[in-house]
Enzyme design. Structure first.
Site: not given
Lengths: 252, 393
Positions: B89, B111, B377
């Site tokens: 991210k 968000e 990830s």
């Protein structure tokens, strides 16, 4: 000329009222419309509820959530409105988000609106350019007026473009906000109202978002043709029986 | 066939910017500037410097020997779990905070679902000294307390989304409403390849550092820049977009997108959007989404909070529709077992999102000489509670 265009020619400031279909109870839709007309409303916006109303504040969000729980959807709404033109004469507009219309089928949706006697649509998340390219001819085929929004951030150039493809009124969002957010209009809004007035658009403007009483209605309609009241009215029918709708108009 | 965004913001029939007029100036400003800014030399320099010194890139491409032996193929793990903040991210939030600064914005909104993107956003805001507001569903706040605390420590304000189903999609709605209310000074850092154009393309470009590195690392280790398979999990789809990006036009590279089947694709509790979804509009994008017949957006389910988004990025909808990527749905149980297996065989506890990608090894046969890349990830620290409960540890 359809009912919206005729109404806009009347020599008065127009009061337009929004309510969420299927709220407070599923079967209130028709009687709210009839009572609104009797109370002197000029135009009614019938809100088709959506699960994710991005442009709406808490009041309309909550009424939408409740209306969906009550069982409201496109099909139910069309069924409830099928004889509406035997009792109601003022312009009726359906306001809703694009996805439910897309799932119903945009042409089928427009056709149904035409059959019932709906005069126009407000679809906040259908962009002007997509409408212009893909849906304008459908709306024309079914004699529906599409109403576009402008905001204080909309450039003059874009306002002129919106003006050029409008054939009803322009929905002038009063300030940078979701629905229901403001209680008074400040200097910024007044300057924006003046700026739009000075553009001398061919399409009349009706101001919405943040109109909740006589004072804000009068400020909003100094230059504009009318005002739209949504959240304040939804609050009213949350707290009062439908028979008392006329009390809401004391302010107007 | 192109798998990249066209000039109108579409991937085939998917994408676009279905936004209320109130958002038009913000999104248009970004659309007009994002490519120009990303191509500036000073931007590239600052972006890559931060990825290197702050995030810790390049992340290793690790040959998983024991896992490879078990499945009789060559498995490499792209270690995004080793990034600062624990997942891919941060690649995007670093890029977007630099973008926001160049656009002159001094207020950031985001968000978050499980809190990973919220933490990655709060982190870069702390790094840059910029005000940060994170919208998070009330239900998610209750079940992700450690990430809420992290965001608060980092100086972010966490605002509960109390509307609708009180989870990720509602947090996204609230962030969009905030942006409508604050159109001039605020930048919205979307966490995945979703939302109106140019977000899906911009986020994919920031994440594309993953596949760029895979190519270089694979060339060093295997003397080829092209694996046979790339596997990545898909919620909104940002880590998959990053892992696929440089291989999109190389049809010989098989792309495998792994969705969360929850309790099973037909159980009514699933997040397998490509199978269960229908074309529609969500958060400003035309894509595949889970919805009722009437067009109301439904609430998905997965044990992994990062995969339970009711839509999927328009790039992925296009990859699905064209058949360019293979889509596989993995249940909670399959994912949890795969996560435990990776832990036992390689000493790596994966995020449950990533565990879904590993579960494909049991579902699909790979050849002995195939090079299989799995995008790892995120790390599993945030999921310890779930692992503990599931395995009665």
């Amino acid at each position: 000329m359809n009912r919206i265009q005729q109404k806009l020619q009347e020599n008065k400031k127009l009061v337009s009222i929004y309510f969420t279909a299927g709220y407070p109870t599923l079967t209130d839709t028709k009687s709210i419309i009839e009572n609104l007309e009797k109370a002197g409303t000029d135009i009614i916006e019938i809100g088709l509820p959506f699960s994710d109303p991005l442009a709406d504040g808490p009041t309309i969000q909550e009424s939408s959530t409740k209306a969906l729980k009550n069982g409201m959807n496109s099909e139910v709404l069309f069924e409830q409105l099928k004889d509406i033109r035997s009792t109601v004469n003022i312009p009726l507009i359906i306001m809703g988000y694009f996805n439910p219309m897309l799932q119903y089928g945009v042409e089928e949706f427009c056709k149904k609106c035409n059959e019932i006697g709906i005069d126009g649509l407000i679809i906040p998340d259908l962009p002007v350019d997509v409408y212009d390219e893909a849906y304008k001819s459908l709306f024309e085929k079914y004699n529906l007026t599409n109403i576009f929004l402008i905001t204080p951030q909309t450039s003059d150039e874009r306002i002129r473009y919106i003006d050029s493809i409008s054939n009803g009124f322009i929905y002038m969002v009063s300030s940078a906000s979701v629905t229901g957010a403001k209680n008074t209009f400040g200097e910024q809004q007044k300057a924006y109202f003046e700026r739009i007035n000075n553009l001398n658009l061919k399409t009349p403007q009706i101001v919405g978002f943040g109109i909740s009483n006589k004072e804000t209605f009068e400020q909003a309609t100094t230059y504009a043709k009318g005002g739209i009241i949504g959240s304040a009215f939804v609050k009213h029918i949350t707290n009062h029986p439908i028979g008392k709708i006329k009390d809401f108009f004391i302010f107007a | 066939m192109s798998y990249h965004v066209d000039e109108k913001g579409y991937y085939g029939e998917f994408g676009g910017a279905y936004i209320p007029e109130m958002l038009y100036p913000n999104v248009e400003e970004l659309r007009q500037n994002y490519l120009k800014i990303m191509q500036e030399e000073s931007f590239q320099k600052e972006f890559h410097q931060l990825l290197k010194d702050y995030v810790g890139r390049p992340s290793p491409l690790y040959f998983a020997k024991r896992l490879s032996e078990k499945y009789n193929t060559k498995i490499y793990l792209k270690r995004e779990d080793l990034n600062h903040t624990g997942a891919h991210k941060v690649n995007n939030t670093i890029g977007q905070i630099l973008m926001a600064k160049r656009l002159g914005k001094n207020r950031i909104i985001a968000e978050t679902g499980a809190g990973q993107h919220g933490v990655a956003t709060a982190t870069v805001c702390a790094l840059m000294g910029i005000e940060c507001i994170v919208y998070m569903g009330e239900i998610d706040i209750a079940r992700q307390a450690p990430n809420v605390a992290r965001m608060k420590m980092l100086g972010a304000k966490v605002v509960p989304a109390t509307s609708g189903s009180k989870t990720l999609k509602d947090a996204t709605n609230e962030a969009i409403r905030d942006w409508i209310n604050n159109p001039v000074d605020t930048h919205y850092i979307i966490g995945s390849v979703v939302g109106p154009h140019p977000y899906p393309d911009m986020v994919a470009r920031f994440q594309s550092v993953v596949s760029e590195e895979i190519q270089k690392q694979l060339l060093e280790q295997e003397n080829t820049a092209f694996p046979n398979h790339v596997i990545a999990c898909v919620g909104g789809g940002s880590n998959a977009a990053g892992a696929f990006y440089h291989f999109l036009d190389e049809e010989k590279v098989n792309l495998i997108a792994v969705e969360a089947a929850g309790h099973g694709v037909d159980s009514g509790e699933s997040a397998a959007t490509s199978i269960l979804g229908k074309e529609g509009i969500i958060h400003g994008s035309k894509t595949l989404l889970m919805q009722t017949k009437d067009g109301q957006i439904t609430e998905p389910y997965s044990i992994s909070a990062g995969l339970d988004y009711p839509g999927v990025g328009p790039l992925h909808a296009h990859l699905f529709k064209t058949g360019r990527a293979e889509f596989i749905a993995i249940t909670d149980d399959q994912a949890m077992q795969a996560g435990l297996e990776l832990t036992k065989l390689e000493g790596i506890i994966p995020a449950i999102e990533s565990s879904h990608a590993f579960a494909v090894l049991k579902e699909k046969e790979f050849k002995k000489d195939d090079i299989v890349i799995i995008n790892l990830s995120g790390r599993g620290d945030k999921d310890l509670d779930t692992y503990i409960k599931y395995f009665n540890l």
